[in-house]
Design a protein around this motif. Structure first.
Motif, short mmCIF file in Angstrom:
data_model
loop_
_atom_site.label_atom_id
_atom_site.label_comp_id
_atom_site.label_asym_id
_atom_site.label_seq_id
_atom_site.Cartn_x
_atom_site.Cartn_y
_atom_site.Cartn_z
N ASN A 182 0.83 -1.24 -0.08
CA ASN A 182 -0.22 -0.26 -0.35
C ASN A 182 1.04 1.30 0.19
OD1 ASN A 182 -1.94 2.32 0.73
ND2 ASN A 182 -2.76 1.04 2.32
N ARG A 183 1.03 1.85 -0.89
CA ARG A 183 1.64 3.36 -1.13
C ARG A 183 1.41 4.52 -1.77
NH1 ARG A 183 4.97 1.46 -6.56
NH2 ARG A 183 6.10 -0.07 -6.09
N GLY A 184 -0.24 4.16 -0.42
CA GLY A 184 -0.79 5.58 -0.38
C GLY A 184 -1.29 6.25 -1.91
N PHE A 185 -2.39 7.05 -1.38
CA PHE A 185 -3.30 7.70 -1.90
C PHE A 185 -1.98 8.82 -3.25
CE2 PHE A 185 -5.02 11.15 -4.88
CZ PHE A 185 -6.28 10.53 -5.19
N ALA A 186 -1.38 9.20 -2.70
CA ALA A 186 -0.75 10.37 -3.40
C ALA A 186 0.19 9.78 -4.61
CB ALA A 186 0.87 11.50 -2.79
N CYS A 187 1.36 8.80 -3.95
CA CYS A 187 1.68 8.02 -4.48
C CYS A 187 1.42 7.09 -5.91
CB CYS A 187 2.48 6.96 -3.57
SG CYS A 187 4.00 5.75 -4.75
N ALA A 188 0.23 6.56 -5.61
CA ALA A 188 -0.33 5.93 -6.46
C ALA A 188 -1.29 6.61 -7.73
CB ALA A 188 -1.73 4.55 -5.77
N ALA A 189 -1.81 7.97 -7.24
CA ALA A 189 -1.94 9.24 -8.66
C ALA A 189 -0.97 9.30 -8.98
CB ALA A 189 -2.33 10.17 -7.37
N ASN A 190 -0.06 9.70 -8.59
CA ASN A 190 1.22 9.40 -9.91
C ASN A 190 1.71 9.02 -10.93
OD1 ASN A 190 1.74 12.28 -8.06
ND2 ASN A 190 3.13 12.04 -7.08
N GLN A 191 1.44 7.14 -10.17
CA GLN A 191 1.72 6.30 -11.14
C GLN A 191 0.81 6.66 -11.79
OE1 GLN A 191 1.92 2.76 -7.23
NE2 GLN A 191 3.21 2.27 -9.25
N GLY A 192 0.04 6.45 -12.06
CA GLY A 192 -1.84 6.09 -12.39
C GLY A 192 -1.38 7.05 -13.93
N VAL A 193 -0.70 8.71 -13.36
CA VAL A 193 -0.51 9.81 -14.35
C VAL A 193 0.67 9.41 -14.70
CG1 VAL A 193 -0.10 12.29 -14.69
CG2 VAL A 193 -1.95 11.83 -12.34
N ALA A 194 1.53 9.24 -14.82
CA ALA A 194 2.81 8.84 -15.46
C ALA A 194 2.26 7.38 -16.51
CB ALA A 194 3.30 7.68 -14.58
N LEU A 195 1.40 6.74 -16.30
CA LEU A 195 0.16 6.35 -17.81
C LEU A 195 -0.50 6.36 -18.03
CD1 LEU A 195 0.58 3.41 -15.36
CD2 LEU A 195 1.57 3.27 -16.83
N ALA A 196 -0.44 7.96 -18.02
CA ALA A 196 -2.07 8.23 -19.17
C ALA A 196 -1.55 9.02 -20.02
CB ALA A 196 -2.37 9.97 -17.84
N THR A 197 -2.36 8.81 -20.70
CA THR A 197 -1.69 9.43 -22.08
C THR A 197 -2.82 10.38 -22.65
OG1 THR A 197 -3.51 8.26 -23.66
CG2 THR A 197 -1.39 7.39 -23.16
N CYS A 198 -4.10 10.69 -21.81
CA CYS A 198 -5.06 11.69 -22.42
C CYS A 198 -4.96 13.53 -21.59
CB CYS A 198 -6.33 11.46 -21.84
SG CYS A 198 -6.83 9.95 -22.32
N HIS A 199 -5.58 14.28 -22.07
CA HIS A 199 -4.84 15.67 -21.89
C HIS A 199 -5.50 16.11 -20.38
CE1 HIS A 199 -4.23 19.80 -22.05
NE2 HIS A 199 -5.66 20.46 -21.70
N VAL A 200 -6.47 15.58 -20.20
CA VAL A 200 -7.06 15.57 -18.37
C VAL A 200 -7.29 14.48 -17.88
CG1 VAL A 200 -8.83 16.20 -16.89
CG2 VAL A 200 -8.44 17.68 -19.10
N VAL A 201 -6.67 14.43 -16.95
CA VAL A 201 -6.68 13.16 -15.56
C VAL A 201 -7.55 13.89 -14.30
CG1 VAL A 201 -4.20 12.99 -16.15
CG2 VAL A 201 -4.82 14.30 -14.49
N LEU A 202 -8.51 12.73 -14.24
CA LEU A 202 -9.63 12.86 -13.55
C LEU A 202 -8.91 11.70 -12.71
CD1 LEU A 202 -12.21 13.44 -12.01
CD2 LEU A 202 -13.03 11.90 -13.78
N PHE A 203 -9.01 11.96 -11.25
CA PHE A 203 -8.68 10.98 -9.59
C PHE A 203 -9.76 10.93 -9.12
CE2 PHE A 203 -4.20 14.02 -10.21
CZ PHE A 203 -3.58 13.15 -11.13
N LEU A 204 -10.17 9.80 -8.56
CA LEU A 204 -11.20 9.20 -8.39
C LEU A 204 -11.04 8.22 -7.33
CD1 LEU A 204 -13.84 8.39 -11.09
CD2 LEU A 204 -13.80 10.28 -10.17
N ASN A 205 -12.06 7.90 -6.33
CA ASN A 205 -11.54 7.28 -5.25
C ASN A 205 -12.54 5.64 -5.41
OD1 ASN A 205 -10.10 8.24 -3.76
ND2 ASN A 205 -11.29 9.03 -1.87
#
Length: 323
Positions: A61-84
């Motif tokens: 469990n890396r926590g929310f902030a780290c996991a969210a940053n991981q997701g952005v590194a993989l994202a390809t779209c202009h807008v990123v939408l973080f969700l619980n």
């Protein structure tokens, strides 16, 4: 147009409902689920039911902030939408958030209906001690929007260094939005963007249930620890000689209250947050210097911080029980 990034931890059925709501949004062209070593079967079930979704399975469990940053590194779209995972998007929500960011770059969040109470949250502010207050529909000028449903552009997110990974959970959304304002961006809640939030899906507590407010040691300690670091990073320099001692005093008073309520472990952890911030002070100051600041952004952020004692209004509803 939009990459939906869901940070999951034991999301259960909520994760499936969140994925369904994302899939119904025409503007969401990719969905990324970053799982923080869930112990339930939520990811396996979601993977079977949503074959087009990308899954990242962390070994711990890396926590929310780290996991969210991981997701952005993989994202390809202009807008990123973080969700619980306990959030469901209403029809057209992603479209309205993307349009809001096109008009006023920075951060946009939906008005969220809190399922347990029926309250509509239209952004948040906080006072000089970092205590939050929810804005009602029609109030303007949010300082931040909750990370349970937060949209931003990938370019802004990367330029500002993403979420602060020192924050395991909580405060990373406040911190990021404050930095966006300081850098000259905006934080908005477009009226037509709506979502439903169950609340407390990944971390129990924090919301009223059956007329009673409940919290947990994790929530209480994390908010005290990371709020002080955020204030050192983002608050006007002239405020720090006042608000830092006040925040430390509030932490000690909360620790004393926890001790009186027979939670000695929580009391010790609260006192330890002061030591954590002392050790982190050089890093907090380094990160403060790295935050881009423009004059209009400083003014906008300053005006969105309240000076009321929101803690007193909160306590009038009753002292929350500590689990």
């Amino acid at each position: 147009m939009v990459s939906a990034i869901i940070i999951n931890y034991n999301g259960g059925d909520d994760l499936l409902r969140c994925l369904e709501s994302c899939a119904s949004q025409r503007e969401v062209s990719e969905i990324i689920v970053v799982d923080n070593a869930s112990s339930d079967d939520s990811v396996d079930r979601a993977a079977r039911g949503t074959p087009g979704t990308q899954f990242v399975r962390n070994a711990d469990n890396r926590g929310f902030a780290c996991a969210a940053n991981q997701g952005v590194a993989l994202a390809t779209c202009h807008v990123v939408l973080f969700l619980n995972p306990d959030v469901r998007l209403e029809p057209g929500c992603a479209r309205e958030l993307a349009a809001a960011l096109a008009r006023r770059p920075g951060v946009a969040g939906p008005a969220t209906l809190l399922e347990a109470t029926g309250e509509l949250h239209a952004g948040e502010t906080l006072n000089h001690l970092g205590f939050p207050r929810t804005l009602a529909a029609g109030e303007t000028g949010p300082l931040w929007v909750q990370g349970c449903a937060l949209a931003t552009t990938r370019s802004t997110f990367e330029r500002l260094g993403g979420f602060d990974e020192r924050y395991f959970m909580f405060i990373e959304d406040m911190d990021y939005c404050w930095r966006v304002l300081l850098a000259g961006g905006d934080v908005t809640v477009p009226a037509a963007a709506r979502a439903v939030h169950a609340g407390g899906g990944s971390a129990p507590g924090g919301y009223a249930r059956e007329g009673a407010m409940r919290t947990s040691s994790l929530r209480l300690v994390s908010r005290h620890r990371y709020t002080l670091a955020m204030l050192v990073k983002c608050a006007p320099a002239a405020w720090l000689p006042l608000i830092v001692p006040l925040h430390i005093g509030k932490t000690l008073a909360t620790a004393a209250a926890a001790l009186a309520l027979r939670h000695p472990g929580t009391a010790r952890e609260l006192v330890a947050t002061i030591g954590w911030n002392a050790r982190q002070l050089p890093e907090s100051l380094r990160r403060r210097r790295a935050v881009p600041r423009v004059r209009s952004g400083r003014k906008a952020a300053r005006e969105r911080v309240g000076w009321g004692f929101y803690e007193l209004a909160f306590l009038r509803r009753g002292v929350p029980s500590l689990d």
